[in-house]
Structure formats: C-alpha cells, structure tokens
Scaffold this active site. Structure first.
Site, PDB file in Angstrom:
ATOM      1  N   ASP A 118       0.908  -1.710   0.088  1.00 54.96           N
ATOM      2  CA  ASP A 118       0.488   0.392  -0.310  1.00 54.96           C
ATOM      3  C   ASP A 118       0.957   1.305   0.023  1.00 54.96           C
ATOM      4  O   ASP A 118       1.829   1.631   1.139  1.00 54.96           O
ATOM      5  CB  ASP A 118      -0.540  -0.099   1.066  1.00 54.96           C
ATOM      6  N   GLU A 120      -1.888  -5.471 -11.547  1.00 57.11           N
ATOM      7  CA  GLU A 120      -0.588  -4.983 -12.120  1.00 57.11           C
ATOM      8  C   GLU A 120      -1.837  -4.724 -13.663  1.00 57.11           C
ATOM      9  O   GLU A 120      -0.818  -3.458 -14.445  1.00 57.11           O
ATOM     10  CB  GLU A 120       0.216  -5.466 -12.560  1.00 57.11           C
TER      11      GLU A 120
END
Length: 269
Positions: free
Chosen positions: A176, A251
């Site tokens: 994160d 991704e």
C-alpha cells in the site's frame, strides 16, 4: 543461479505493522498502533506505525472446508513475542532455501513463482484471511508442496519468527503506497523495516520490491540504497532465486490507467 532480466520500470496488497484488532476471525478492524523503539535489532528506531485498511473476509463454504482441513498443517495464525524462530526444515519437511513474501494478497504471484521453483520453499504472509484462503485453495488444487502461510503482519513475522541470516529472499509486491503525505509513516518499506529485512537475509540473499506508485518507488529506492548491507542488482547479475513475476490482474489494471511498474532489487552483501 538466475540472471536478473531487467531493473527499472516496465509494463497489489496492503501491508503491515503492528495492529490492534478484535479476535474475530471473520473480520478484522485494525487500527494504528505505533511500535516501540527496537533497541536490540538492526537500525534502531521506530518501526512504521502502519495500519491496515478494514476488510470483510467471510469465506465461502468450500474455502472454509479447505481451511479447516489444511490450515493446521500449512498455516500459522498467532505470533506471540515469545515464539522461537521457525524451524523451516521441520515445517516443510526438508532443508531448502526459504523465501518470505510479505503481503501476498490472494497469492497469484506466490503460487506461480513457487511452481516455477519447486526447490525453493516459500512462506506467504498476509493479514487478510480471505486472501490466504484463496491461496490455500490454489495450493490444494494444484498440489503445490513448497508453500506455507502465516496470517499476521510482516514486521511481527520478521522480528519474532525469522532468524537472522536465514532467508534467501524477501518479496514485497505492491505494498500500500499510502499516497497522502500525512500517511507516509504508515508505509511498510521504511528505513527500519528494510534494515530488519537485510538482517534476516543470508549473504547473497535478495530483496525484491515492486510498486506502481512513482512516489513510493522513489522512497523505496532511497531507503534500500541507503542500507550499507544491500547492493543494487544490475541486469545480468546472478541471483539465487528468480525475480520474474507473473503479471497479475491488479497490475494489468494499473497498466491500463497509465501507471508503470517499478522493480527494485537488492542483494545482501
């Protein structure tokens, strides 16, 4: 040995610190709890006061059945401070190089990389039960024997379960980024945690991080390059583990929005 295929940018999962939570196994609501100074480990100072984002983590019936059947053998849920370092040889039933992946999410990369390197033992760490349950189901379905799982935060695992100079690799993929400036202290990869990782790596061991947040990439590069025990890996350098990652759905979404991924790889001197 593996040649590193490329360092730099090319076309995800919250992580760690010490939370305070309810003992409810169906959901955890974590809050910030700052670490005390670590005066005994490497890089004296405060570990990052990271908190977790609250998530519901109810399991499906099939996931619960798999969890109940396999978790006692393949998983660890509690990390009290008095734990001795893990005996990975006993846990895996063999002596092999060990890689620790922190913040494995649902385990897409974990599973694929473990399958590609059956001679490497992988310990996957995640705070969220749902992600671990998904990975555990995949391990069962694919009959993968070289993955074990820990439900907990990465700092606690590194401090209490991993012995110094015992890991061949540490992977931290898409932690994160906590993009707001006032939240930067919550980022997992800080000076002290990178120092702790360096302490747990064997000489020649690999720290492999990946992020799609350019500001966090700069921060990770700065703290990694500043640790005198780590040296940046150059293309073609021989490595004891592969650093080729599969492309995850997260991704691909980042790429579609124009974000590039930065790979950051160091080797323990």
């Amino acid at each position: 040995m593996h040649a590193q295929p490329g360092v730099g940018t090319r076309p995800g999962a919250p992580v760690e610190a010490r939370p305070t939570w309810r003992a409810d196994l169906e959901s955890r609501e974590a809050v910030t709890a700052p670490e005390p100074p670590d005066s005994t480990g490497p890089g004296h100072g405060y570990l990052p006061a990271t908190s977790f984002r609250s998530r519901r983590s109810a399991l499906s019936g099939a996931q619960r059945q798999t969890w109940d059947r396999l978790w006692p053998e393949l998983g660890i849920s509690e990390i009290p401070e008095h734990f001795a370092p893990l005996d990975t040889g006993a846990w895996f039933g063999r002596k092999a190089p060990v890689v620790l992946e922190i913040g494995c999410g649902s385990g897409t990369s974990t599973l694929a990389m473990a399958q590609d390197e059956p001679a490497i033992d992988v310990i996957a760490v995640e705070v969220y039960r749902r992600g671990l349950a998904q990975l555990l189901s995949s391990v069962d379905r694919e009959r993968v024997r070289n993955i074990r799982l820990i439900r907990g935060n990465g700092v606690d695992v590194l401090r209490h379960l991993i012995a110094p100079a015992s890991l061949t690799g540490v992977r931290v993929f898409f932690p994160d980024p906590w993009p707001k400036a006032r939240h930067h202290k919550r980022r997992f990869l800080q000076t002290v945690t990178v120092g702790l990782i360096a302490d747990r790596l064997l000489p020649g061991g690999v720290l492999h991080a990946a992020t799609d947040h350019s500001g966090y990439a700069e921060h990770i590069a700065e703290v990694g390059d500043a640790d005198p025990r780590l040296s940046r890996v150059e293309p073609g350098d021989p490595l004891p583990i592969s650093v080729a990652r599969p492309t995850t759905k997260y991704e691909m979404k980042a790429h579609d929005t124009g974000s590039s991924v930065t790979e950051l790889i160091w080797k323990r001197r």
